[in-house]
Design a protein around this motif. Structure first.
Motif, mmCIF file in Angstrom:
data_model
loop_
_atom_site.group_PDB
_atom_site.id
_atom_site.type_symbol
_atom_site.label_atom_id
_atom_site.label_comp_id
_atom_site.label_asym_id
_atom_site.label_seq_id
_atom_site.Cartn_x
_atom_site.Cartn_y
_atom_site.Cartn_z
ATOM 1 N N TRP A 1 -34.927 -30.400 49.677
ATOM 2 C CA TRP A 1 -33.648 -29.734 49.416
ATOM 3 C C TRP A 1 -32.455 -30.674 49.564
ATOM 4 O O TRP A 1 -31.512 -30.601 48.767
ATOM 5 C CB TRP A 1 -33.474 -28.553 50.371
ATOM 6 C CG TRP A 1 -34.334 -27.378 50.055
ATOM 7 C CD1 TRP A 1 -35.293 -27.292 49.083
ATOM 8 C CD2 TRP A 1 -34.328 -26.106 50.711
ATOM 9 N NE1 TRP A 1 -35.888 -26.070 49.098
ATOM 10 C CE2 TRP A 1 -35.322 -25.305 50.084
ATOM 11 C CE3 TRP A 1 -33.606 -25.572 51.754
ATOM 12 C CZ2 TRP A 1 -35.580 -23.999 50.480
ATOM 13 C CZ3 TRP A 1 -33.862 -24.280 52.167
ATOM 14 C CH2 TRP A 1 -34.843 -23.495 51.523
ATOM 15 N N ILE A 2 -32.492 -31.519 50.596
ATOM 16 C CA ILE A 2 -31.319 -32.359 50.865
ATOM 17 C C ILE A 2 -31.053 -33.316 49.709
ATOM 18 O O ILE A 2 -29.908 -33.465 49.242
ATOM 19 C CB ILE A 2 -31.503 -33.127 52.182
ATOM 20 C CG1 ILE A 2 -31.545 -32.140 53.362
ATOM 21 C CG2 ILE A 2 -30.370 -34.129 52.388
ATOM 22 C CD1 ILE A 2 -31.795 -32.783 54.706
ATOM 23 N N GLU A 3 -32.106 -33.981 49.195
ATOM 24 C CA GLU A 3 -31.942 -34.902 48.075
ATOM 25 C C GLU A 3 -31.487 -34.162 46.818
ATOM 26 O O GLU A 3 -30.629 -34.632 46.067
ATOM 27 C CB GLU A 3 -33.264 -35.646 47.802
ATOM 28 C CG GLU A 3 -33.664 -36.611 48.902
ATOM 29 C CD GLU A 3 -32.590 -37.664 49.157
ATOM 30 O OE1 GLU A 3 -31.992 -38.152 48.170
ATOM 31 O OE2 GLU A 3 -32.335 -37.978 50.326
ATOM 32 N N GLN A 4 -32.079 -32.979 46.596
ATOM 33 C CA GLN A 4 -31.671 -32.191 45.436
ATOM 34 C C GLN A 4 -30.205 -31.784 45.553
ATOM 35 O O GLN A 4 -29.452 -31.835 44.576
ATOM 36 C CB GLN A 4 -32.538 -30.935 45.327
ATOM 37 C CG GLN A 4 -33.992 -31.201 44.945
ATOM 38 C CD GLN A 4 -34.781 -29.910 44.838
ATOM 39 O OE1 GLN A 4 -34.358 -28.968 44.166
ATOM 40 N NE2 GLN A 4 -35.932 -29.854 45.498
ATOM 41 N N ALA A 5 -29.824 -31.360 46.775
ATOM 42 C CA ALA A 5 -28.448 -30.903 46.983
ATOM 43 C C ALA A 5 -27.442 -32.036 46.751
ATOM 44 O O ALA A 5 -26.352 -31.819 46.217
ATOM 45 C CB ALA A 5 -28.299 -30.336 48.395
ATOM 46 N N LEU B 1 -27.066 -32.379 42.986
ATOM 47 C CA LEU B 1 -26.354 -31.231 42.428
ATOM 48 C C LEU B 1 -24.871 -31.259 42.819
ATOM 49 O O LEU B 1 -24.018 -30.884 42.029
ATOM 50 C CB LEU B 1 -27.014 -29.938 42.897
ATOM 51 C CG LEU B 1 -28.419 -29.670 42.319
ATOM 52 C CD1 LEU B 1 -29.086 -28.520 43.054
ATOM 53 C CD2 LEU B 1 -28.317 -29.343 40.833
ATOM 54 N N ALA B 2 -24.584 -31.671 44.050
ATOM 55 C CA ALA B 2 -23.194 -31.754 44.504
ATOM 56 C C ALA B 2 -22.422 -32.806 43.712
ATOM 57 O O ALA B 2 -21.255 -32.609 43.348
ATOM 58 C CB ALA B 2 -23.135 -32.056 45.987
ATOM 59 N N LYS B 3 -23.075 -33.961 43.420
ATOM 60 C CA LYS B 3 -22.420 -35.017 42.638
ATOM 61 C C LYS B 3 -22.151 -34.538 41.215
ATOM 62 O O LYS B 3 -21.143 -34.897 40.597
ATOM 63 C CB LYS B 3 -23.303 -36.263 42.603
ATOM 64 C CG LYS B 3 -23.276 -37.066 43.890
ATOM 65 C CD LYS B 3 -24.081 -38.333 43.745
ATOM 66 C CE LYS B 3 -24.022 -39.159 45.029
ATOM 67 N NZ LYS B 3 -24.816 -40.404 44.907
ATOM 68 N N GLY B 4 -23.042 -33.723 40.695
ATOM 69 C CA GLY B 4 -22.882 -33.211 39.339
ATOM 70 C C GLY B 4 -21.671 -32.324 39.183
ATOM 71 O O GLY B 4 -21.155 -32.137 38.067
ATOM 72 N N LYS B 5 -21.172 -31.777 40.313
ATOM 73 C CA LYS B 5 -19.985 -30.901 40.257
ATOM 74 C C LYS B 5 -18.676 -31.670 40.321
ATOM 75 O O LYS B 5 -17.621 -31.147 39.993
ATOM 76 C CB LYS B 5 -20.028 -29.920 41.436
ATOM 77 C CG LYS B 5 -21.095 -28.860 41.338
ATOM 78 C CD LYS B 5 -21.061 -27.936 42.530
ATOM 79 C CE LYS B 5 -19.697 -27.271 42.631
ATOM 80 N NZ LYS B 5 -19.579 -26.391 43.806
ATOM 81 N N LEU C 1 -27.520 -21.440 44.729
ATOM 82 C CA LEU C 1 -28.551 -22.084 45.548
ATOM 83 C C LEU C 1 -29.955 -21.924 44.980
ATOM 84 O O LEU C 1 -30.879 -22.625 45.399
ATOM 85 C CB LEU C 1 -28.504 -21.532 46.974
ATOM 86 C CG LEU C 1 -27.170 -21.723 47.712
ATOM 87 C CD1 LEU C 1 -27.264 -21.166 49.126
ATOM 88 C CD2 LEU C 1 -26.781 -23.194 47.761
ATOM 89 N N THR C 2 -30.125 -21.017 44.016
ATOM 90 C CA THR C 2 -31.446 -20.839 43.414
ATOM 91 C C THR C 2 -31.834 -22.031 42.530
ATOM 92 O O THR C 2 -32.974 -22.108 42.065
ATOM 93 C CB THR C 2 -31.496 -19.543 42.570
ATOM 94 O OG1 THR C 2 -30.484 -19.606 41.552
ATOM 95 C CG2 THR C 2 -31.257 -18.327 43.451
ATOM 96 N N ALA D 1 -23.042 -29.070 49.032
ATOM 97 C CA ALA D 1 -22.469 -30.098 49.906
ATOM 98 C C ALA D 1 -22.881 -29.865 51.360
ATOM 99 O O ALA D 1 -23.134 -30.820 52.104
ATOM 100 C CB ALA D 1 -20.944 -30.101 49.778
ATOM 101 N N GLN D 2 -22.954 -28.602 51.763
ATOM 102 C CA GLN D 2 -23.366 -28.298 53.140
ATOM 103 C C GLN D 2 -24.808 -28.749 53.391
ATOM 104 O O GLN D 2 -25.102 -29.371 54.412
ATOM 105 C CB GLN D 2 -23.253 -26.792 53.398
ATOM 106 C CG GLN D 2 -21.817 -26.292 53.571
ATOM 107 C CD GLN D 2 -21.772 -24.788 53.710
ATOM 108 O OE1 GLN D 2 -21.809 -24.052 52.735
ATOM 109 N NE2 GLN D 2 -21.709 -24.322 54.939
ATOM 110 N N ILE D 3 -25.688 -28.438 52.439
ATOM 111 C CA ILE D 3 -27.099 -28.806 52.586
ATOM 112 C C ILE D 3 -27.263 -30.319 52.547
ATOM 113 O O ILE D 3 -28.059 -30.890 53.300
ATOM 114 C CB ILE D 3 -27.939 -28.137 51.476
ATOM 115 C CG1 ILE D 3 -27.846 -26.617 51.613
ATOM 116 C CG2 ILE D 3 -29.392 -28.590 51.538
ATOM 117 C CD1 ILE D 3 -28.516 -25.848 50.498
ATOM 118 N N ALA D 4 -26.491 -30.991 51.691
ATOM 119 C CA ALA D 4 -26.586 -32.444 51.574
ATOM 120 C C ALA D 4 -26.199 -33.151 52.872
ATOM 121 O O ALA D 4 -26.638 -34.261 53.145
ATOM 122 C CB ALA D 4 -25.703 -32.929 50.418
ATOM 123 N N ALA D 5 -25.366 -32.487 53.686
ATOM 124 C CA ALA D 5 -24.881 -33.096 54.928
ATOM 125 C C ALA D 5 -25.713 -32.708 56.143
ATOM 126 O O ALA D 5 -25.379 -33.065 57.269
ATOM 127 C CB ALA D 5 -23.417 -32.689 55.167
#
Length: 217
Positions: free
Chosen positions: A205-209, A212-216, A154-155, A177-181
């Protein structure tokens, strides 16, 4: 339309969708409560109570039970035997969202009245069965957290250091994924828990998350 309600010895001006903190109520997260002490209804035809507006009510949904900022109280007595004493206090609060303002029909909603936690006797406290039902509602979130035991780093989010990342994980947030939702209500509740009001939206944070989630995947 807006209303002025009284709870915990304080008055609040509220409209539909407002998220506010009040003195702790005897209710669990997710429960609906009804404020019957409506002092005024505003709008095209304002109604002022004498002292209450008969039949009016404000419905709300409890988001979470939280604590306010810590207050330090220092006392020093300068007498023959001087003494010093420091006390700390954090007010118990309830975070809730206003869902509906009723001009009449308060006695027909079937929603329980909002009662301060301090005024409820122990015999009237929620029964174990009610607590189990609340635990079942929270089960999906716990399962989601368990499925992501390792969690994400998360950092990588802007403005999140090791200390803030630890607080997020203690609050059950371990993945992007939790933050994105997160919904606006989730953001408001997390702002209160982290004591960084407005930071989540300011840092994006939400847009960044989401990225980052898609990148995984």
């Amino acid at each position: 339309m807006y209303a002025v309600v009284r709870t915990g010895g304080k008055q609040y001006r509220v409209t539909n969708g407002d998220v506010l903190r009040v003195e702790k109520l005897a209710a669990e997260a997710g429960e609906k409560v009804q404020f019957n002490e409506v002092l005024m209804l505003g709008g095209e035809e304002p109604v002022i109570g004498t002292p209450l507006v008969e039949g009016a009510a404000v419905l709300a949904e409890v988001i979470d039970q939280i604590k306010g900022e810590k207050v330090i109280h220092f006392v020093r007595r300068r007498r023959k035997h001087s003494s010093k004493r420091t006390k700390g206090h954090r007010q118990q609060l309830t975070l809730l969202r206003i869902t509906e303002i009723l001009a009449e029909g308060a006695d027909k909603t079937g929603v329980k009245a909002a009662v301060g936690a301090g005024s409820v006797p122990r015999s009237a406290a929620p029964k174990p069965a009610a607590k189990k039902a609340a635990a079942k509602k929270a089960a999906p979130k716990k399962a989601e957290t368990a499925a992501a035991a390792e969690g994400d780093d998360l950092t990588r989010l802007s403005g999140v250091g090791p200390v803030l990342a630890k607080k997020l994980k203690e609050a059950g947030v371990t993945t992007f994924a939790q933050i994105a939702a997160w919904t606006p209500e989730d953001v408001a509740a997390m702002d209160e828990k982290l004591s960084f009001k407005g930071r989540i939206e300011r840092e994006g944070w939400i847009e960044q998350a989401k990225k980052l989630a898609k990148g995984k995947e």
